[in-house]
Scaffold this motif. Structure first.
Motif, mmCIF file in Angstrom:
data_model
loop_
_atom_site.group_PDB
_atom_site.id
_atom_site.type_symbol
_atom_site.label_atom_id
_atom_site.label_comp_id
_atom_site.label_asym_id
_atom_site.label_seq_id
_atom_site.Cartn_x
_atom_site.Cartn_y
_atom_site.Cartn_z
ATOM 1 N N UNK A 16 3.378 13.088 -6.424
ATOM 2 C CA UNK A 16 2.606 13.073 -5.178
ATOM 3 C C UNK A 16 3.420 13.433 -3.942
ATOM 4 N N UNK A 17 4.736 13.485 -4.076
ATOM 5 C CA UNK A 17 5.571 13.809 -2.928
ATOM 6 C C UNK A 17 5.934 12.576 -2.118
ATOM 7 N N UNK A 18 6.232 12.735 -0.822
ATOM 8 C CA UNK A 18 6.646 11.595 -0.007
ATOM 9 C C UNK A 18 5.549 10.535 0.069
ATOM 10 N N UNK A 19 5.965 9.272 -0.034
ATOM 11 C CA UNK A 19 5.017 8.164 0.070
ATOM 12 C C UNK A 19 5.564 7.145 1.060
ATOM 13 N N UNK A 20 4.693 6.681 1.944
ATOM 14 C CA UNK A 20 5.037 5.628 2.890
ATOM 15 C C UNK A 20 4.522 4.316 2.321
ATOM 16 N N UNK A 21 5.412 3.353 2.175
ATOM 17 C CA UNK A 21 5.096 2.081 1.521
ATOM 18 C C UNK A 21 5.013 0.997 2.594
ATOM 19 N N UNK A 22 3.880 0.292 2.641
ATOM 20 C CA UNK A 22 3.644 -0.730 3.653
ATOM 21 C C UNK A 22 3.383 -2.092 3.013
ATOM 22 N N UNK A 23 3.756 -3.138 3.760
ATOM 23 C CA UNK A 23 3.266 -4.476 3.438
ATOM 24 C C UNK A 23 1.753 -4.415 3.641
ATOM 25 N N UNK A 24 1.010 -4.577 2.560
ATOM 26 C CA UNK A 24 -0.440 -4.332 2.616
ATOM 27 C C UNK A 24 -1.167 -5.253 3.578
ATOM 28 N N UNK A 40 0.850 -1.179 0.000
ATOM 29 C CA UNK A 40 0.000 0.000 0.000
ATOM 30 C C UNK A 40 0.889 1.233 0.000
ATOM 31 N N UNK A 41 0.397 2.306 -0.626
ATOM 32 C CA UNK A 41 1.128 3.566 -0.740
ATOM 33 C C UNK A 41 0.287 4.659 -0.084
ATOM 34 N N UNK A 42 0.885 5.306 0.909
ATOM 35 C CA UNK A 42 0.159 6.318 1.676
ATOM 36 C C UNK A 42 0.908 7.644 1.660
ATOM 37 N N UNK A 83 1.766 1.012 12.658
ATOM 38 C CA UNK A 83 2.075 0.033 11.606
ATOM 39 C C UNK A 83 3.562 -0.037 11.274
ATOM 40 N N UNK A 84 4.422 0.359 12.208
ATOM 41 C CA UNK A 84 5.858 0.329 11.926
ATOM 42 C C UNK A 84 6.337 -1.068 11.542
ATOM 43 N N UNK A 85 5.719 -2.095 12.135
ATOM 44 C CA UNK A 85 6.096 -3.482 11.829
ATOM 45 C C UNK A 85 5.952 -3.792 10.345
ATOM 46 N N UNK A 86 5.021 -3.109 9.683
ATOM 47 C CA UNK A 86 4.689 -3.427 8.297
ATOM 48 C C UNK A 86 5.311 -2.452 7.296
ATOM 49 N N UNK A 87 6.091 -1.488 7.777
ATOM 50 C CA UNK A 87 6.669 -0.475 6.884
ATOM 51 C C UNK A 87 7.770 -1.088 6.021
ATOM 52 N N UNK A 88 7.620 -0.968 4.711
ATOM 53 C CA UNK A 88 8.657 -1.405 3.772
ATOM 54 C C UNK A 88 9.709 -0.318 3.608
ATOM 55 N N UNK A 89 9.276 0.937 3.541
ATOM 56 C CA UNK A 89 10.193 2.061 3.415
ATOM 57 C C UNK A 89 9.451 3.289 2.926
ATOM 58 N N UNK A 90 10.183 4.348 2.692
ATOM 59 C CA UNK A 90 9.609 5.584 2.159
ATOM 60 C C UNK A 90 10.272 5.922 0.837
ATOM 61 N N UNK A 91 9.523 6.627 0.006
ATOM 62 C CA UNK A 91 10.039 6.998 -1.299
ATOM 63 C C UNK A 91 9.501 8.372 -1.672
#
Length: 209
Positions: free
Chosen positions: A92-100, A70-72, A79-87
């Motif tokens: 759209x600017x900064x995106x937080x990428x999570x294991x959905x 997921x992209x937020x 949800x830090x446990x599920x964070x893949x990283x940021x890009x």
């Protein structure tokens, strides 16, 4: 339908996965090897706020791995446990990428797909016109005879592993990290095929509790 942007991401999705995947218990492949994209499919977020994309990738000569993301536009609380990283997305600017699988928008979207919605159509807006992007893989929904379409309730537990288990009140959702040949369905299932893999493989399924 999923609106896409012609944009640059730094780091790229594959770069994020190259760092994140080797730390997973279910990882298979060669750490440090190139991550290559096999195919992708998307679900719709009814609110239009969160991007929901599942990537099928291979690391080196390892097996195909399924990674729902997921992209937020902001961090997801708790949800830090599920964070893949940021890009950084050039549009759209900064995106937080999570294991959905650990993101609350994902289970209802997966259940909707299993109920018959399937994958979302992807498109770009070009000079006020909608330009559809052809899918990179085919996703198909199936249900055993007499099985009602799955509907999720409150999420009770998410258990990570080769087959990640999402427990909700009415149903359990299972997402296969490594797509496998299909078994006889006892509930609803999502299968996928792509160039070089013409026989559909099981991606996810739902089992009534």
């Amino acid at each position: 339908m999923a609106l896409l942007h012609r944009a640059e991401l730094r780091p790229s999705k594959l770069d994020l996965l190259a760092t994140w995947l080797p730390g997973r218990d279910w990882f298979a492949g060669t750490a440090g090897a190139d991550v290559t994209r096999v195919g992708t499919y998307r679900f719709d977020d009814p609110a239009g706020e969160v991007g929901i994309e599942t990537m099928l990738v291979r690391v080196g000569d390892g097996p195909v791995l399924q990674v729902p993301l997921t992209y937020r536009g902001a961090p997801l609380a708790g949800a830090d446990r599920w964070l893949v990283g940021t890009t950084e997305h050039s549009v759209l600017g900064p995106r937080w990428v999570y294991d959905a699988c650990g993101d609350p928008v994902y289970p209802p979207a997966l259940a909707a797909a299993l109920a018959g919605a399937g994958q979302a159509e992807e498109y770009f807006e070009v000079d006020g016109r909608r330009e559809v992007r052809p899918p990179t893989m085919t996703v198909t929904v199936g249900r055993a005879d007499g099985v009602e379409p799955p509907v999720v309730g409150a999420i009770r537990e998410v258990v990570d592993g080769d087959r990640i288990l999402i427990r909700t009140d009415p149903v359990e959702l299972v997402v296969l990290r490594r797509p496998t040949p299909t078994d006889a369905l006892s509930g609803a299932g999502l299968t996928g095929s792509w160039p070089g893999q013409e026989t559909p493989l099981m991606l996810a399924y739902a089992v009534p509790r």
